[in-house]
Motif scaffolding. Structure first.
Motif, short mmCIF file in Angstrom:
data_model
loop_
_atom_site.label_atom_id
_atom_site.label_comp_id
_atom_site.label_asym_id
_atom_site.label_seq_id
_atom_site.Cartn_x
_atom_site.Cartn_y
_atom_site.Cartn_z
N ALA A 188 12.42 4.20 5.68
CA ALA A 188 12.25 5.47 6.05
C ALA A 188 12.55 6.61 5.10
CB ALA A 188 12.44 5.76 7.45
N ALA A 189 13.54 6.59 4.67
CA ALA A 189 14.29 7.80 3.84
C ALA A 189 13.62 7.40 2.39
CB ALA A 189 15.97 7.63 3.63
N CYS A 190 13.37 6.49 1.94
CA CYS A 190 12.73 6.22 0.60
C CYS A 190 11.38 6.60 0.99
CB CYS A 190 12.71 4.81 0.17
SG CYS A 190 11.96 4.43 -1.57
N PHE A 191 10.53 6.27 1.98
CA PHE A 191 9.01 6.71 1.95
C PHE A 191 8.92 8.15 2.03
CE2 PHE A 191 4.82 6.52 3.41
CZ PHE A 191 4.27 5.47 3.15
N LEU A 192 9.73 8.77 2.87
CA LEU A 192 9.52 10.28 2.82
C LEU A 192 9.94 10.89 1.39
CD1 LEU A 192 9.38 12.74 4.56
CD2 LEU A 192 11.71 12.57 5.27
N SER A 212 4.26 11.34 9.91
CA SER A 212 3.68 12.69 10.79
C SER A 212 3.79 13.78 9.79
CB SER A 212 4.40 12.63 11.87
OG SER A 212 4.13 13.84 12.42
N LEU A 213 2.61 14.40 9.44
CA LEU A 213 2.84 15.46 8.68
C LEU A 213 2.04 16.91 9.26
CD1 LEU A 213 2.16 12.79 6.58
CD2 LEU A 213 2.35 14.48 4.90
N PRO A 214 2.45 17.22 10.34
CA PRO A 214 1.95 18.26 10.88
C PRO A 214 1.28 19.45 10.07
CG PRO A 214 4.26 17.54 11.84
CD PRO A 214 4.10 17.25 10.61
N ALA A 269 -6.19 14.87 4.00
CA ALA A 269 -5.16 14.92 3.01
C ALA A 269 -4.15 14.28 3.21
CB ALA A 269 -5.11 16.48 2.91
N ALA A 270 -3.41 14.22 4.49
CA ALA A 270 -2.25 13.68 4.90
C ALA A 270 -2.40 12.19 4.59
CB ALA A 270 -2.05 13.78 6.47
N GLU A 271 -3.46 11.40 5.03
CA GLU A 271 -3.63 9.84 4.87
C GLU A 271 -3.57 9.69 3.31
OE1 GLU A 271 -7.47 8.86 7.10
OE2 GLU A 271 -6.17 9.09 8.95
N ALA A 272 -4.25 10.66 2.60
CA ALA A 272 -4.47 10.20 1.25
C ALA A 272 -2.95 10.46 0.38
CB ALA A 272 -5.31 11.42 0.45
N LEU A 273 -2.45 11.44 1.01
CA LEU A 273 -0.90 11.50 0.57
C LEU A 273 -0.03 10.16 1.04
CD1 LEU A 273 0.83 13.85 -0.83
CD2 LEU A 273 1.28 14.52 1.15
N VAL A 274 -0.10 9.96 2.05
CA VAL A 274 0.61 8.71 2.48
C VAL A 274 0.27 7.36 1.90
CG1 VAL A 274 0.95 7.35 4.60
CG2 VAL A 274 1.09 9.53 4.75
N ALA A 275 -1.00 7.25 1.74
CA ALA A 275 -1.51 6.20 0.77
C ALA A 275 -0.69 6.19 -0.58
CB ALA A 275 -2.90 6.13 0.78
N LYS A 276 -0.97 7.11 -1.19
CA LYS A 276 -0.41 7.30 -2.32
C LYS A 276 1.21 7.03 -2.42
CE LYS A 276 -4.04 10.18 -4.36
NZ LYS A 276 -4.20 11.53 -4.83
N VAL A 295 3.03 -5.00 6.69
CA VAL A 295 3.22 -3.56 6.64
C VAL A 295 2.12 -2.85 7.14
CG1 VAL A 295 3.91 -1.56 5.58
CG2 VAL A 295 4.70 -3.68 4.78
N ASP A 296 2.09 -2.23 8.56
CA ASP A 296 1.19 -1.42 9.08
C ASP A 296 1.53 0.21 8.85
OD1 ASP A 296 -1.16 -0.95 11.04
OD2 ASP A 296 0.53 -0.22 12.21
N LEU A 297 0.59 0.83 8.30
CA LEU A 297 0.73 2.24 8.10
C LEU A 297 -0.38 3.24 8.84
CD1 LEU A 297 2.03 3.85 5.82
CD2 LEU A 297 0.16 3.48 4.26
N THR A 298 0.45 4.03 9.53
CA THR A 298 -0.36 5.07 10.29
C THR A 298 0.04 6.22 9.69
OG1 THR A 298 1.16 5.05 12.06
CG2 THR A 298 -0.68 3.57 12.25
#
Length: 141
Positions: free
Chosen positions: A57-61, A103-105, A111-118, A135-138
């Motif tokens: 979680a910390a690394c992904f953020l 979660s990117l409120p 735009a959020a999905e593109a950022l998370v995918a990258k 790995v499931d990504l939402t």
């Protein structure tokens, strides 16, 4: 894969592994490990899956922030990443899976999905697990 190492850390497990103790060489991590109640343990310590979910979680953020900096996108201050790790039996032993919920409120969903995918392409944990575990990504906004 070639790796230009800029940091290393070592941790040592003692006792019974899942029912023992872990300590990092830096001393910042110094924890008892216990199997969770769902696995017949006391649940009174941490466990490898809990440590893995926290690190992922910390690394992904951090990867989200790195990608955003490169694209000149402001990451909302209340952005969060939760990683749920599952543990269970496989045909050959035991395995894990992971569900990443970012979660990117305030950002646009696309735009959020593109950022998370990258970020998923950049994150070292994602790279280490890619093709090895489900790995499931939402992404939510």
């Amino acid at each position: 894969m070639s790796l230009d190492v800029v940091y290393t850390i070592s941790s040592t497990a003692t006792g019974g592994g899942r029912d023992g103790h872990v300590k990092s060489a830096s001393g910042r991590l110094d924890l008892d490990t216990r199997p969770p109640k769902e696995m017949g343990g006391s649940g009174e310590g941490t466990n490898p899956e809990e440590l893995f979910s926290a690190g992922y979680a910390a690394c992904f953020l951090g990867a989200i922030h790195a990608v955003a900096r490169g694209e000149k996108v402001a990451v909302p201050a209340d952005t969060t990443v939760s990683v749920t790790v599952g543990f269970g039996k496989t045909d050959t032993g035991f395995g894990i899976n992971a569900a990443i919920a970012a979660s990117l409120p305030g950002l646009d969903q696309a735009a959020a999905e593109a950022l998370v995918a990258k970020a998923h392409e950049l994150c070292p944990y994602s790279n280490a697990t890619r093709g090895n575990i489900d790995v499931d990504l939402t992404t939510s906004v």
